[in-house]
Enzyme design. Sequence first.
Site, short mmCIF file in Angstrom:
data_model
loop_
_atom_site.label_atom_id
_atom_site.label_comp_id
_atom_site.label_asym_id
_atom_site.label_seq_id
_atom_site.Cartn_x
_atom_site.Cartn_y
_atom_site.Cartn_z
CB SER A 1 -0.91 0.01 1.23
OG SER A 1 -0.19 0.48 2.36
CE LYS A 2 0.28 7.86 -2.00
NZ LYS A 2 1.06 7.74 -3.17
NE ARG A 3 -1.09 2.39 5.85
CZ ARG A 3 -1.57 1.22 6.24
NH1 ARG A 3 -1.05 0.61 7.27
NH2 ARG A 3 -2.57 0.66 5.59
N GLY B 1 5.58 3.10 0.76
CA GLY B 1 6.43 3.89 -0.14
C GLY B 1 5.68 4.18 -1.41
#
Length: 462
Positions: free
Chosen positions: A238-240, A242
């Site tokens: 996920s975006k978390r 990177g």
Amino acid sequence: MTTTRFAPSPTGYLHIGGLRTSLFSWLWARKNEGQFLLRIEDTDLARNSEEAVTAILKAFDWVGMSYDGDAIFQSKRFELYAKYVAQLLEEGKAYECYMSKDELSILREEQMAKGERTRYDGRYRDFKGAPPEGVEPVIRIKAPTEGMISFIDGVKGEINIAATEVDDFVIARAGGVPTYNFVVAIDDALMGLTEVIRGDDHLYNTPKQIVVYEALGFELPNFNHVAMINNEQGKKLSKRDGATDVMEYKALGYLPEALLNFLVRLGWSHGDQEIFSIDEMIALFDPKDINKSSSNYNLDKLLWLNAHYIKNKPHDELAELLVEHGIDIRMHEKKDLILSATKERGKTLVELAEQISIIINAPVAYNEKNAKKAFKGDTAKILAEFVVLLKGSGATMPAEYHAVIEKIVELKEIGFGKIGQPLRVSLLGSMTGSGLDEIMAILGTNETISRIDKAIEYMESK
Ligand code: GLU
């Protein structure tokens, strides 16, 4: 002819997971001298945007993946889909369903209370009566009620889904807007796809799409469902974790060939080879070698690959790429020297630009800790003598600057560090950076002396 496609829904940027499946499709088409088509799945008019289409095309352009012919937009094909809805209705393979939303939710609740999977119960499948008033019908397709829906997945092997798992799903909503699985099947068939390669989040759409293929008498393509990319901890990426936006990799200083090499190995392998040029990927890729299990994103590996491609990139091209990162050495007379001195020190173009910047831009301040360590005792005197030697040396090449350093070491009977450290801090402001010989050759004697003189001044002011 091998025909593959990428079919993004333009709801945002191009995700690296999408780039990976489209890379697989692209490679397979190119390898077989077939066609790689692009279809924009923009039927969800509320969630789609033109900017997203532009962003996706831009990302494709950046990585150098070209598609054949014009992109197909589903939003422009509603008439075509309506024609197939009409055909299925006429052939009795689809029917109008007048069940209201309320009835549907009551049915859901009943099924849930009984612990059953929620599904439409087929109540209008053979309905002959007068339709209730005031309800605009949806169109449902008649799915098989018994047996199995089976297909051989190129990655996962034989997939069998009990027909009872697939209900008579809606192919056109009230008002006529066709649904996702219906239009995907029609388009894949009409576009002549031989191979569908997509994420395995779509695996359970496939039986529904097969129902559509069969109802319309279309030939099935080969399906290949690729396992998702996980993060380094093995959880969904996920975006978390990177960057997930392809274009963010560009901004972070990655080369497209490194990103593609990284992505091709996330889910596909050829022995234990890690580095693949685009041509090699094309020559070697085969969907049958796509891994069954999901693969983990690994930033170190991406950095390693990127460093490799930076190191091997022709200098003219590197210089061109660096412009976007604030360094323009395209016309610099020492361009080659600058790049050979720095390119192994930057894993990304951003890092490389930093390495170059600290050389070509004189330090505005000295790193305090480094200066304290390097500028002490008789350093100013040693540097002053070094300047004298430099002036008389006529040095222009790294080896000649090296000889000057050796000379002062000998003359003053000092260790290399005694000149190396203060010299480095004088020239760069800190203890980091490329080899001193190369740095001096890049700066030239005048600039080198000017920076040393400033450092001497600084020491004397203390
Ligand atoms: N539009 C779908 C997506 O973006 C892909 C559909 C497909 O590949 O069949 O996930």
